[in-house]
Structures are given as structure tokens and as C-alpha cells.
Design an enzyme around this catalytic site. Structure first.
Site, PDB file in Angstrom:
ATOM      1  CE  LYS A 131     -18.627  29.789  32.347  1.00 40.11           C
ATOM      2  NZ  LYS A 131     -19.942  29.781  31.815  1.00 40.11           N
ATOM      3  CG  ASP A 155     -17.403  20.984  35.181  1.00 37.57           C
ATOM      4  OD1 ASP A 155     -16.525  21.868  35.063  1.00 37.57           O
ATOM      5  OD2 ASP A 155     -18.403  20.929  34.439  1.00 37.57           O
ATOM      6  CD1 TRP A 162     -23.703  23.777  31.134  1.00 36.46           C
ATOM      7  CD2 TRP A 162     -21.942  22.395  30.912  1.00 36.46           C
ATOM      8  NE1 TRP A 162     -22.971  24.203  30.056  1.00 36.46           N
ATOM      9  CE2 TRP A 162     -21.893  23.382  29.891  1.00 36.46           C
ATOM     10  CE3 TRP A 162     -20.939  21.433  30.966  1.00 36.46           C
ATOM     11  CZ2 TRP A 162     -20.872  23.413  28.945  1.00 36.46           C
ATOM     12  CZ3 TRP A 162     -19.924  21.467  30.028  1.00 36.46           C
ATOM     13  CH2 TRP A 162     -19.901  22.446  29.026  1.00 36.46           C
TER      14      TRP A 162
HETATM   15  N1  KET Z   1     -18.788  23.166  33.236  1.00 39.34           N
HETATM   16  C1  KET Z   1     -19.865  23.868  33.660  1.00 39.34           C
HETATM   17  C2  KET Z   1     -20.555  23.436  34.894  1.00 39.34           C
HETATM   18  C3  KET Z   1     -20.274  24.971  32.915  1.00 39.34           C
HETATM   19  O1  KET Z   1     -21.314  25.645  33.367  1.00 39.34           O
HETATM   20  C4  KET Z   1     -19.597  25.348  31.746  1.00 39.34           C
HETATM   21  C5  KET Z   1     -20.072  26.477  30.938  1.00 39.34           C
HETATM   22  C6  KET Z   1     -18.476  24.586  31.380  1.00 39.34           C
HETATM   23  C7  KET Z   1     -18.104  23.502  32.143  1.00 39.34           C
HETATM   24  C8  KET Z   1     -17.646  24.843  30.167  1.00 39.34           C
HETATM   25  O2  KET Z   1     -17.192  26.091  29.972  1.00 39.34           O
HETATM   26  P1  KET Z   1     -15.957  26.376  28.988  1.00 39.34           P
HETATM   27  O3  KET Z   1     -16.335  27.624  28.297  1.00 39.34           O
HETATM   28  O4  KET Z   1     -15.822  25.217  28.061  1.00 39.34           O
HETATM   29  O5  KET Z   1     -14.794  26.527  29.882  1.00 39.34           O
HETATM   30  N2  KET Z   1     -21.241  26.953  31.065  1.00 39.34           N
HETATM   31  C9  KET Z   1     -21.836  28.110  30.402  1.00 39.34           C
HETATM   32  C10 KET Z   1     -21.532  28.264  28.964  1.00 39.34           C
HETATM   33  C11 KET Z   1     -21.857  27.077  28.112  1.00 39.34           C
HETATM   34  O6  KET Z   1     -22.934  26.474  28.238  1.00 39.34           O
HETATM   35  O7  KET Z   1     -20.991  26.741  27.285  1.00 39.34           O
HETATM   36  C12 KET Z   1     -23.342  28.108  30.690  1.00 39.34           C
HETATM   37  O8  KET Z   1     -23.865  27.173  31.323  1.00 39.34           O
HETATM   38  O9  KET Z   1     -24.002  29.088  30.316  1.00 39.34           O
END
Ligand code: KET
Length: 449
Positions: free
Chosen positions: A295, A259, A178
Site C-alpha cells: 500500500k 502486522d 483482516w
Molecule cells: N495485513 C493487513 C492488515 C492487510 O489488510 C493486508 C492486505 C495484508 C496484511 C497483506 O497485504 P500484502 O499484499 O500481502 O502485503 N489487505 C488488503 C488486500 C488483501 O486482502 O489481500 C485488503 O484487506 O483489502
């Protein structure tokens, strides 16, 4: 190949140089136009921020910005990992609506500040959700859990704590990973290196490369692991491979930092998706876990998550927590109350929890059915290439193998938005939009081989 340095964040001097170079090249055309058109151009030129150059959009969230500007009726956003219904609409889970209704109707609820570490119930229940209801680490009070601003905030608080209190300042992140990981850990002051993870030719795990790179990491180094549904590749180690990773990491005293952004989204089952973490906790060793409810509970914008640090003893855990408070207080003081109250209510009530697992499974199943539909659509078009990875990969994303040129073509000609690395969010697809995507992929690979 081993432990290659990920590109370090540029120094202020570097940034200034890049900025000046861009300015001289005239690539800040948007700025120049607006300055020319503005009657206050003289004073604008004298701004104390004149040296500030326009930063590029975020590689993931910027895709949504571009999508929003597109007027085409057939446009499709497969960029950000956010769940959509068959109708292409964002989904608020029924159980979440119900919990919110109950919160609103309860007039005894107030809006006082939470403690620095967040809502106590939320923290306790979050630790149990990820580590298991009967986890000895939880029962022995060896886990400190703090409520943070979703997954990102949990990673950042963990990173800041490590930068201040851990002897080894190197963290290994998978290649690829990511995109925000590099920035989160780099800006916290850790030195970020990568370990091999994905093999482009097999579109599977480069397990040998992974073992070699972690095997040559310095003792005590931190290792970022995706708990399940690896983003962006959709490729996870098998349980046997996880066990080998665990043994190698423990033998070298490498510190695991999980993560967990997709618990329940990989298999549809919360416990199965937490298994890799529970393997590491079961051996009694230390470990970090960043949890997100974005999610799996659809609470994206509520920013609900938790950082758990599993320690060797209750005494260490309570001292660690006291230091986490010193990280959090000057950063945002204390976390927001609404989202955490929703989560706590759902995790605490047996019926609501059950309802949640059913809705979660339905989301995971819909994504899996989209994999099959897209695979079938490409096969029926005779699209060149082996597309079986679409049905083999796990979680929210398919790492298609499309290159940036093909992605740009699909955006320009078909109004399909995705990240330039060829990742598509399967959760953004529906039965109605699969044919459009399949047409676009077919055209992209036949015209731009
Ligand atoms: N870790 C991973 C692996 C991840 O894909 C995301 C979010 C997050 C943490 C953080 O998510 P949060 O909303 O802070 O709980 N991924 C999606 C959104 C983004 O990039 O913010 C994505 O990859 O589309």
C-alpha cells in the site's frame, strides 16, 4: 467472551462431509451444468478429483472477481484495499517509476538468485524504516530481518517459525480482523483465539474488553496487533492506550506480533504510524513485525515485504535467522529481486525518499478528503443515522455499520462492490463517485432499516 476460539479449520473428514452434503443438495449446480454440456462427461465423472468441491471465492479478493464480471458503466469497486486516483485509476508512484527506470538502465544489474533471506540492503533499510533510524535494537544487531512475499508472506514465515520454535502455540487476533489472519496462523499450526477489539454500538475501541481478554490470556501467548489503521474497523488505540497495552503484555510475557500493512497511510507520516511498534521495541523486549510495501509504495503485485524479529541479543538474532532460512528454503527458496530493488533504491537515496514521503502523504490526504466528502454527502441527503465514524476512522477503510443484506442490495441495485461486513475502501472512491455511493447508502438504510 474471553479468548473465544475462532472457528478451527475443518478436518479433512469434515470437509468431505460438507462436500458430500453440498453435492447432494445440488448446490454445485455450476459443476453439474458444465459436466452435462461436455462430451467428455463420462471420463470427467471418473476423475481422481471427482470429490473436489468448488471452494467459495475469497471474501475480499472475490469481490474484485464479481466486480470484473459486471458490465455496468457505473460499477464501483470498494472491496480490496488498493489505492485509486481521483480518476479511479491504479497509481504507480513517480518515484517508483524513476527507480524502475534506473534499474533498467543499469546494465550491470543481473537476475541472479537472491540469498534465502533476500536483498541485504532492503532488509537493513526496512528494519530502520519501521524501528527508527536510530533504533538501539538495530544498532546492537538484535534484529533479524528477512525479505518475504509482501505482508502476507511475512506473517506466514513468522507464523511457521513460531509454530516450530516457540513454547506457546496460542495466538490472539483482534475481533474483527483482516480475514486472512485466521487462515495464516491456523494453517501454520497455531491455535487461534480472539480478543475483543471493536464495540459496534460506539463504533470505537472496546478497550476494557481488550484489556480483560489479554489479561486472561495464558502467559507467553502471542498477540497479533495492527500497527496502525486497523483493518477493517479503522479504529486504533490512542498512544496512552498503547502504553497500557504494552505494560499489560510485558507483565504477562505476551509476545507481540505486529502486522504493519499501512505505515504512512494512517497519519500520512511514516514515523508517527510506527510509534506503537517503537514503544514495544524501546523496552528491550522481543517482538515480531511483518511489513508490507503493497500500500505505502503501491507495489501490490510486486509482493515486497519483510519480517523482522527483534531479539534480546545479537547472538539469539543470528540463530533465529539461521532457522528462518530453514522455513523459507523449502517454501519458495528465495524471494523475488525486482520489487525489493525498487524499495532499497528509494529508501537509500535521500531525494527519492523525500519524494516518496510527499507522494505517500498525498495518497493519505486524498483518502481523508474522501471521508469528509462522503460524510457531507450523507448529511445533505438526511440519511438516517450518525455517520461521524466515517470522518473519525483512520486509514484505508471505513467500517460503515451496513449489514450484509444492505451490502447485497447496494451491489444488486447500484453495482457497488464491497465486502459483506460493510467495509468500504475509501481509497477506491473519488469526488465523481461519492454521490453514487451516498445515494446507495441512503437507499439501503431507508429501505432495509
Ligand atoms: N495485513 C493487513 C492488515 C492487510 O489488510 C493486508 C492486505 C495484508 C496484511 C497483506 O497485504 P500484502 O499484499 O500481502 O502485503 N489487505 C488488503 C488486500 C488483501 O486482502 O489481500 C485488503 O484487506 O483489502
Amino acid at each position: 467472551m474471553h479468548g473465544r476460539d475462532a472457528s478451527p479449520p475443518p478436518s479433512p473428514a469434515d470437509r468431505r462431509l460438507t462436500a458430500i452434503a453440498r453435492h447432494l443438495e445440488g448446490s454445485s449446480a455450476v459443476d453439474m451444468d458444465s459436466i452435462a454440456a461436455s462430451p467428455t462427461s463420462a471420463s470427467a465423472r471418473n476423475s481422481v478429483f471427482d470429490h473436489v468441491v468448488r471452494a467459495p471465492e475469497d471474501p475480499i479478493l472475490g469481490v474484485t472477481v464479481a466486480y470484473n464480471k459486471d458490465a455496468s458503466p457505473v460499477k464501483l469497486n470498494l472491496g480490496v484495499g488498493a489505492y485509486r486516483t481521483e480518476e479511479g485509476k491504479p497509481l504507480v508512484l513517480n518515484v517508483v517509476r524513476r527507480a524502475e527506470q534506473m534499474l533498467v538502465n543499469n546494465s550491470s544489474r543481473v537476475k541472479e538468485y537472491l540469498p534465502i533471506v533476500g536483498l541485504a540492503d532492503f532488509n537493513k533499510l526496512s528494519a530502520k524504516l519501521i524501528l527508527g533510524a536510530d533504533s538501539p535494537a538495530v544498532q546492537e544487531n538484535r534484529v533479524t530481518t528477512v525479505q518475504c512475499l509482501s505482508g502476507t508472506g511475512s506473517l506466514r514465515v513468522g507464523a511457521e517459525f513460531l509454530a516450530r520454535h516457540y513454547h506457546q502455540r496460542t495466538i490472539y487476533i483482534p475481533q474483527p480482523t483482516w480475514g486472512n489472519h485466521l487462515k495464516i496462523f491456523g494453517l501454520a499450526g497455531l491455535s487461534v483465539k480472539t480478543y475483543r477489539y471493536f464495540c459496534p454500538s460506539t463504533r470505537g475501541l472496546n478497550f476494557q474488553g481488550l484489556l480483560e481478554d489479554l489479561g486472561s490470556a495464558p502467559s507467553g501467548a502471542i498477540v497479533l496487533l495492527h500497527a496502525c489503521a486497523h483493518n477493517p474497523t479503522g479504529v486504533d488505540p490512542t498512544p496512552q492506550q498503547w502504553e497500557q497495552i504494552r505494560q499489560l503484555m510485558r507483565s504477562k510475557a505476551l509476545l507481540p506480533f505486529f502486522d504493519s500493512a499501512y505505515q504512512g497511510f494512517a497519519s500520512g507520516n511514516l514515523d508517527i504510524d510506527a510509534q506503537p511498534i517503537r514503544m514495544f521495541v524501546a523496552d528491550g523486549g522481543e517482538c515480531f513485525v511483518a511489513q508490507s510495501y503493497a500500500k505505502n509504495m503501491g507495489l501490490y503485485g510486486e509482493r515486497v515485504g519483510a519480517l523482522s524479529i527483534v531479539c534480546r541479543s545479537a547472538d539469539v538474532a543470528s540463530r533465529v535467522e539461521s532457522q528462518l532460512k530453514l522455513v523459507i528454503r523449502p517454501m519458495y527458496s528465495n524471494p523475488p529481486i525486482h520489487g525489493a530493488s525498487i524499495v532499497a533504491m528509494i529508501l537509500k537515496d535521500r531525494n527519492m525518499f523525500q519524494e516518496w514521503t510527499i507522494e505517500l502523504k498525498a495518497m493519505a490526504d486524498r483518502i481523508i478528503s474522501m471521508r469528509q466528502k462522503l460524510f457531507d454527502a450523507l448529511r445533505s441527503r438526511g440519511t438516517p443515522g450518525d455517520w461521524s465514524h466515517i470522518i473519525k476512522q483512520i486509514g484505508m477503510f471505513t467500517f460503515t455499520g451496513l449489514n450484509s443484506e444492505q451490502v447485497a442490495f447496494m451491489t444488486k441495485e447500484y453495482h457497488i462492490y464491497m465486502t459483506s461486513d460493510g467495509r468500504i475502501s475509501m481509497a477506491g472512491l473519488s469526488s465523481r463517485t461519492v454521490p453514487h455511493l451516498a445515494d446507495a447508502i441512503h437507499a439501503a438504510v431507508t429501505r432495509l432499516a
